[in-house]
Motif scaffolding. Structure first.
Motif, short mmCIF file in Angstrom:
data_model
loop_
_atom_site.label_atom_id
_atom_site.label_comp_id
_atom_site.label_asym_id
_atom_site.label_seq_id
_atom_site.Cartn_x
_atom_site.Cartn_y
_atom_site.Cartn_z
N ALA A 137 -0.87 2.56 -1.94
CA ALA A 137 -0.12 1.33 -1.68
C ALA A 137 1.32 1.43 -2.16
O ALA A 137 2.17 0.64 -1.73
CB ALA A 137 -0.82 0.14 -2.35
N TRP A 138 1.60 2.39 -3.04
CA TRP A 138 2.97 2.59 -3.54
C TRP A 138 3.61 3.81 -2.88
O TRP A 138 4.45 4.47 -3.44
CB TRP A 138 2.95 2.75 -5.06
N GLY A 139 3.16 4.15 -1.68
CA GLY A 139 3.71 5.27 -0.95
C GLY A 139 2.91 6.55 -1.14
O GLY A 139 1.79 6.54 -1.65
N PHE A 140 3.50 7.65 -0.72
CA PHE A 140 2.83 8.95 -0.85
C PHE A 140 2.67 9.29 -2.32
O PHE A 140 3.54 9.02 -3.15
CB PHE A 140 3.65 10.03 -0.14
N PHE A 142 2.25 11.21 -9.31
CA PHE A 142 3.63 10.83 -9.01
C PHE A 142 3.67 10.04 -7.70
O PHE A 142 3.39 10.59 -6.63
CB PHE A 142 4.52 12.06 -8.92
N ASN A 143 4.00 8.75 -7.80
CA ASN A 143 4.11 7.88 -6.64
C ASN A 143 5.55 7.91 -6.14
O ASN A 143 6.48 7.57 -6.87
CB ASN A 143 3.72 6.45 -7.00
N MET A 144 5.73 8.32 -4.89
CA MET A 144 7.08 8.52 -4.36
C MET A 144 7.78 7.23 -3.96
O MET A 144 8.98 7.22 -3.75
CB MET A 144 7.01 9.47 -3.16
N GLY A 145 7.03 6.13 -3.88
CA GLY A 145 7.64 4.85 -3.55
C GLY A 145 7.65 4.58 -2.05
O GLY A 145 7.44 5.46 -1.22
N THR A 146 7.93 3.33 -1.71
CA THR A 146 7.98 2.92 -0.31
C THR A 146 8.75 1.61 -0.21
O THR A 146 9.26 1.09 -1.21
CB THR A 146 6.55 2.76 0.26
N THR A 147 8.84 1.07 0.97
CA THR A 147 9.52 -0.20 1.21
C THR A 147 8.54 -1.19 1.82
O THR A 147 7.79 -0.84 2.74
CB THR A 147 10.71 -0.01 2.17
N SER A 148 8.52 -2.40 1.29
CA SER A 148 7.66 -3.44 1.86
C SER A 148 8.53 -4.64 2.25
O SER A 148 9.57 -4.90 1.64
CB SER A 148 6.59 -3.87 0.85
N THR A 149 8.10 -5.35 3.26
CA THR A 149 8.85 -6.51 3.74
C THR A 149 7.95 -7.74 3.79
O THR A 149 6.74 -7.63 4.02
CB THR A 149 9.42 -6.25 5.15
N THR A 150 8.55 -8.88 3.55
CA THR A 150 7.86 -10.17 3.63
C THR A 150 8.66 -11.08 4.57
O THR A 150 9.88 -11.20 4.42
CB THR A 150 7.74 -10.82 2.25
N THR A 151 7.98 -11.69 5.50
CA THR A 151 8.64 -12.57 6.46
C THR A 151 8.18 -14.00 6.25
O THR A 151 6.97 -14.29 6.27
CB THR A 151 8.33 -12.14 7.91
N THR A 203 11.57 -5.42 -0.29
CA THR A 203 11.38 -4.96 -1.67
C THR A 203 11.25 -3.44 -1.67
O THR A 203 10.45 -2.88 -0.91
CB THR A 203 10.12 -5.59 -2.29
N GLU A 204 12.05 -2.80 -2.51
CA GLU A 204 11.98 -1.34 -2.65
C GLU A 204 11.06 -0.99 -3.81
O GLU A 204 11.29 -1.38 -4.96
CB GLU A 204 13.38 -0.76 -2.92
N LYS A 205 9.99 -0.26 -3.50
CA LYS A 205 9.06 0.24 -4.53
C LYS A 205 9.52 1.63 -4.92
O LYS A 205 9.51 2.55 -4.10
CB LYS A 205 7.63 0.25 -4.00
N LEU A 206 9.91 1.81 -6.18
CA LEU A 206 10.58 3.02 -6.63
C LEU A 206 9.58 4.07 -7.15
O LEU A 206 8.39 3.78 -7.37
CB LEU A 206 11.59 2.67 -7.72
#
Length: 353
Positions: A230-233, A259-268, A280-283
């Motif tokens: 859920a936090w990316g690769f 090591f979670n590489m992070g991802t981007t999620s959006t809320t509408t 929201t940028e997940k780092l």
């Protein structure tokens, strides 16, 4: 009466004088002659094999009952038994073959072979091989003192020679049991390399991913897990300790990093005819993991189960695109997708080697 006593004293003196010579008469003189290698490995060159063989014989002689002397190449005089060595490949393993040959008629020979997995010769393995060489050399020399019936060449795997079995003789340099006559049966839990697919919750391999594990020794495995979470690769190295070694049902303890590489999620959010998108940028987030598990061998396949806990090493691991405070939906998304806390996974895979 006096003459009888004198004869007894003379006999005792003669026996004491001849005793050292009778012991020397049983000494076997060995000489290492031809040493070759067909393997392209720095640990199995001809020079290394010769050095390891000499070391093994010298160490074995310290505890062996065999009366033997290893002659230098420059030593004057002929040896009783010559020893040659050659390293070749035997499938995925390496094979070291010793050939012992008597130098007097009738000429007798004996061939001993030793299979191992690692491209090197350990101290223990060298000594064990040397013990078998000394035993067979003594037998050849003793047979030469008898009236020959027939001569020939016998080839005997070193791990099954009729010499007394020594500790470690049936093992390679990593401690695994050798199988000289038949290839290793993977169904008994023995493995060198595992490859599996995993499903999990908060696990190092993610929600869905894969695992690759190399068994360095029977009790230690180095695992690389990777997958999507859920936090990316997510990717992480893991070390596993198998207290029972390579058995069908083998529990393990593991520790590693994820090591979670992070991802981007959006809320509408939509209000009437208007919609607004929040990003929201997940780092990048490192997580330390500890777990216990079990590996169940099923023929060439295996089943792995794991449960443990993840310790997140970074808390400031998200940011909003416009610097705003997260709304209710952002906070819910961040809280439920963080990697950390309870983890579990199930893996189904195959033993490659």
């Amino acid at each position: 009466m006096r003459s009888t006593a004198l004869r007894m004293r003379a006999s005792m003196l003669l026996a004491a004088t001849l005793l050292p010579f009778s012991a020397l008469a049983d000494t076997v003189y060995l000489q290492l002659t031809d040493v070759g290698s067909e393997v392209d490995s720095s640990g199995l060159t001809a020079a290394t094999v010769a050095e390891r063989t000499r070391y093994g014989i010298e160490e074995a002689l310290k505890t062996s009952s065999t009366q033997a002397i290893l002659m230098d190449p420059q030593h004057e005089g002929a040896p009783d038994v010559t020893v040659s060595a050659k390293v070749t490949r035997a499938g995925e393993k390496y094979r070291l073959t010793y050939q012992l040959t008597t130098t007097h008629a009738p000429v007798r020979t004996k061939t001993l072979s030793y299979d191992f997995a690692n491209p090197s010769l350990s101290d223990k393995g060298s000594v064990v091989m040397a013990q078998a060489v000394l035993t067979e050399a003594e037998k050849l020399e003793a047979a030469g003192q008898e009236t020959p019936v027939a001569t020939g060449t016998d080839e005997v795997p070193l791990a099954q020679a009729d010499a007394p079995m020594a500790e470690g003789l049936g093992q390679d340099s990593t401690g695994r049991e050798l199988e000289s006559e038949a290839p290793r049966r993977r169904g008994r839990g023995q493995t060198n390399l595992d490859l599996g697919l995993a499903l999990g919750f908060n696990s190092p391999s993610g929600i869905f991913g894969g695992e690759l594990e190399y068994r360095v020794t029977p009790i230690l495995g180095l695992n690389l897990s990777a997958g999507t979470g859920a936090w990316g690769f997510r990717v992480g190295p893991v070390a596993r300790l198998y207290p029972l070694g390579e058995v069908r049902t083998s529990p393990f303890l593991e520790a590693g990093m994820s090591f979670n590489m992070g991802t981007t999620s959006t809320t509408t959010l939509t209000f009437g005819d208007e919609s607004e998108v929040y990003t929201t940028e997940k780092l990048f987030t490192p997580v330390a993991t500890l777990a216990v598990g079990m590996r169940q061998s099923m023929g060439p396949m295996y089943l792995g189960l794991r449960a443990g806990w993840g310790f997140r090493l970074r808390e400031d691991n998200w940011t909003t695109s416009d610097g705003r405070d997260p709304n209710l939906f952002d906070a819910l998304d961040i809280g439920t997708s963080q990697h950390g806390g309870f983890l579990a996974s199930v893996t189904l895979g195959v033993t490659l080697f």
